[in-house]
Design a protein around this motif. Structure first.
Motif, PDB file in Angstrom:
ATOM      1  N   ALA A 126      39.576  55.397  42.038  1.00  0.00           N
ATOM      2  CA  ALA A 126      38.290  54.700  41.934  1.00  0.00           C
ATOM      3  C   ALA A 126      38.428  53.243  42.386  1.00  0.00           C
ATOM      4  CB  ALA A 126      37.777  54.771  40.496  1.00  0.00           C
ATOM      5  N   ASN A 127      39.484  52.582  41.922  1.00  0.00           N
ATOM      6  CA  ASN A 127      39.694  51.185  42.322  1.00  0.00           C
ATOM      7  C   ASN A 127      40.025  51.072  43.804  1.00  0.00           C
ATOM      8  OD1 ASN A 127      39.745  49.133  39.905  1.00  0.00           O
ATOM      9  ND2 ASN A 127      40.629  51.021  39.119  1.00  0.00           N
ATOM     10  N   LEU A 128      40.744  52.048  44.332  1.00  0.00           N
ATOM     11  CA  LEU A 128      41.071  52.034  45.754  1.00  0.00           C
ATOM     12  C   LEU A 128      39.816  52.085  46.601  1.00  0.00           C
ATOM     13  CD1 LEU A 128      42.946  52.258  48.205  1.00  0.00           C
ATOM     14  CD2 LEU A 128      43.174  54.711  47.721  1.00  0.00           C
ATOM     15  N   SER A 129      38.858  52.885  46.190  1.00  0.00           N
ATOM     16  CA  SER A 129      37.614  52.984  46.944  1.00  0.00           C
ATOM     17  C   SER A 129      36.885  51.647  46.991  1.00  0.00           C
ATOM     18  CB  SER A 129      36.712  54.050  46.314  1.00  0.00           C
ATOM     19  OG  SER A 129      35.524  54.188  47.054  1.00  0.00           O
ATOM     20  N   SER A 130      36.846  50.942  45.860  1.00  0.00           N
ATOM     21  CA  SER A 130      36.168  49.640  45.851  1.00  0.00           C
ATOM     22  C   SER A 130      36.915  48.625  46.711  1.00  0.00           C
ATOM     23  CB  SER A 130      36.034  49.129  44.418  1.00  0.00           C
ATOM     24  OG  SER A 130      37.286  48.816  43.859  1.00  0.00           O
ATOM     25  N   VAL A 131      38.238  48.693  46.727  1.00  0.00           N
ATOM     26  CA  VAL A 131      39.013  47.776  47.572  1.00  0.00           C
ATOM     27  C   VAL A 131      38.732  48.049  49.044  1.00  0.00           C
ATOM     28  CG1 VAL A 131      41.348  47.156  48.312  1.00  0.00           C
ATOM     29  CG2 VAL A 131      40.830  47.367  45.881  1.00  0.00           C
ATOM     30  N   LEU A 132      38.633  49.311  49.423  1.00  0.00           N
ATOM     31  CA  LEU A 132      38.369  49.653  50.817  1.00  0.00           C
ATOM     32  C   LEU A 132      37.000  49.154  51.266  1.00  0.00           C
ATOM     33  CD1 LEU A 132      39.824  53.276  51.006  1.00  0.00           C
ATOM     34  CD2 LEU A 132      40.841  51.159  51.884  1.00  0.00           C
ATOM     35  N   ILE A 133      36.006  49.274  50.386  1.00  0.00           N
ATOM     36  CA  ILE A 133      34.684  48.795  50.794  1.00  0.00           C
ATOM     37  C   ILE A 133      34.644  47.271  50.809  1.00  0.00           C
ATOM     38  CG2 ILE A 133      33.681  48.862  48.477  1.00  0.00           C
ATOM     39  CD1 ILE A 133      31.938  49.617  51.829  1.00  0.00           C
ATOM     40  N   LEU A 134      35.341  46.633  49.870  1.00  0.00           N
ATOM     41  CA  LEU A 134      35.358  45.170  49.846  1.00  0.00           C
ATOM     42  C   LEU A 134      36.134  44.600  51.033  1.00  0.00           C
ATOM     43  CD1 LEU A 134      35.780  44.533  46.025  1.00  0.00           C
ATOM     44  CD2 LEU A 134      33.780  44.017  47.420  1.00  0.00           C
ATOM     45  N   ARG A 135      37.157  45.311  51.513  1.00  0.00           N
ATOM     46  CA  ARG A 135      37.854  44.884  52.726  1.00  0.00           C
ATOM     47  C   ARG A 135      36.912  44.843  53.918  1.00  0.00           C
ATOM     48  NH1 ARG A 135      41.120  47.939  55.227  1.00  0.00           N
ATOM     49  NH2 ARG A 135      42.347  46.334  56.272  1.00  0.00           N
ATOM     50  N   SER A 136      35.874  45.657  53.847  1.00  0.00           N
ATOM     51  CA  SER A 136      34.947  45.760  54.976  1.00  0.00           C
ATOM     52  C   SER A 136      33.854  44.700  54.942  1.00  0.00           C
ATOM     53  CB  SER A 136      34.297  47.153  54.980  1.00  0.00           C
ATOM     54  OG  SER A 136      35.272  48.161  55.014  1.00  0.00           O
ATOM     55  N   ILE A 137      33.641  44.065  53.789  1.00  0.00           N
ATOM     56  CA  ILE A 137      32.504  43.145  53.684  1.00  0.00           C
ATOM     57  C   ILE A 137      32.886  41.757  53.190  1.00  0.00           C
ATOM     58  CG2 ILE A 137      30.951  45.094  53.239  1.00  0.00           C
ATOM     59  CD1 ILE A 137      30.864  44.248  50.312  1.00  0.00           C
ATOM     60  N   SER A 138      34.060  41.589  52.610  1.00  0.00           N
ATOM     61  CA  SER A 138      34.442  40.304  52.010  1.00  0.00           C
ATOM     62  C   SER A 138      35.598  39.682  52.790  1.00  0.00           C
ATOM     63  CB  SER A 138      34.844  40.501  50.547  1.00  0.00           C
ATOM     64  OG  SER A 138      35.411  39.310  50.018  1.00  0.00           O
TER      65      SER A 138
END
Length: 362
Positions: A126-138
């Motif tokens: 679950a945390n990995l998924s949020s990191v992957l999306i945040l890498r794309s926008i932050s």
């Protein structure tokens, strides 16, 4: 970092909000001082070096546009609402694992190594998924994890990285760890670690809520406020103050021009207008609110949230799993009527009658 001042305005007091005017970090002064100095410099230039007769006619001509609704500068106020709602929507869409980790801790059973491995892996996905999306926008997160190899050091195994890279897709694959989560939860159900289908359904429901927030962040980054809308506001404000640079010059009072009976040298109210309107423009149209995933003072602390989410997730499903204090009778077990103690500084509150409704005593 995010600038917090909640404690300073916790109580209503004299000079409360005014004290905030003297803070620099995260302030409108820091955001706007360069544009403010440029405007003042241009104004002073025209004030000193203009050719009097021609310039005064031009100034009067420009002034009529700054004192009318010809330029819709107030449109920026309407834009504020749209930009702020978008900013708040992005914050509330940040994927927090709190609900999911409670469900995992309470429904994925087993104090042995296998049970522990299942719970920790589910929350890691679950945390990995949020990191992957945040890498794309932050930009902050991207600098922290510039490549997937950097992500492996904290969130992924080498086998998971191979699986991730082996799946070809033309689109962002932030959802893949959540698919691993659902498959692993189904396997835990088959193994009896999740004891019934209701518990599995609860896991899936919370997972889908978490996935929805990740998706919303992606779409907020993808779909911006229409560029035309942003351009109209920017052009309106900048053109308005371009006219103000000339039209708000103080002219010779001896010539009897209407509204020019006094030469004050410093255009106080024009500078205040510039401060307000351009401040709103920078706040809304600029980097501060339209995209709060950058590195400005008040942008979201994405890296700190990542650290927090991973730590509390693992604590909830591992260290705290079935880690309960002995169940004992509470301190008021034999008392039917009891009150909770107050400290001396709050004792007066205990004397206030309880509110029972605005019409209770009519």
């Amino acid at each position: 970092m995010t600038i917090s001042y909640s404690l300073e305005v916790a109580n209503v007091r004299f000079y409360g909000f005014s004290r905030l005017l003297f803070r620099w970090k995260g302030s409108i002064y820091r955001l706007l001082y360069k544009e403010f100095l440029v405007f003042c410099g241009v104004y002073v230039f025209f004030s000193i070096f203009y050719q009097q007769d021609l310039f005064e006619r031009v100034a009067l001509y420009c002034d009529q546009f700054t004192n009318s609704n010809f330029i819709p500068v107030l449109f920026v106020l309407f834009y504020v609402t749209q930009a702020f709602n978008r900013w708040w929507g992005q914050y509330t869409s940040f994927p927090l694992p709190d609900n999911l980790m409670m469900v995992v801790s309470g429904n994925v059973h087993g104090a042995d190594e296998r049970g522990r491995l299942l719970r920790r892996t589910l929350m890691r996905y679950a945390n990995l998924s949020s990191v992957l999306i945040l890498r794309s926008i932050s930009t902050r997160v991207r600098k922290r994890f510039p490549t997937l190899e950097h992500v492996v050091e904290a969130f992924m195994t080498t086998h998971e990285l191979k699986n991730f890279e082996s799946l070809h897709s033309d689109f962002n694959k932030y959802w893949m760890p959540l698919t691993w989560f659902s498959n692993l939860a189904s396997r835990a159900r088959e193994e009896g670690r999740v004891r019934d289908d209701i518990a599995l359904r609860l896991l899936m429901d919370e997972l889908n809520k978490y996935r929805t927030k990740c998706s919303l962040l992606f779409h907020y980054d993808w779909i911006s406020i229409p560029l035309v809308y942003t351009q109209v506001v920017t052009i309106a404000v900048y053109s308005y103050f371009a006219f103000c640079v000339i039209g708000r010059q103080f002219l010779n009072p001896e010539k009897g021009y209407s509204g020019h009976k006094l030469d004050m040298y410093v255009p106080v109210f024009t500078l205040l207008q510039f401060f307000f309107y351009t401040g709103w423009l920078k706040l809304q149209v600029g980097e501060l609110i339209i995209n709060p995933f950058g590195e400005d003072d008040d942008d979201f602390e994405t890296n700190q949230l990542i650290d927090r989410n991973l730590q509390v997730s693992m604590l909830a499903v591992d260290d705290m799993y079935q880690n309960l204090a002995p169940i004992v009778k509470d301190k008021h077990w034999n008392q039917r009527h009891f009150s909770i103690p107050y400290t001396l500084s709050t004792a007066a509150e205990s004397q206030r009658p309880a509110f029972k409704g605005s019409t209770f005593d009519m």
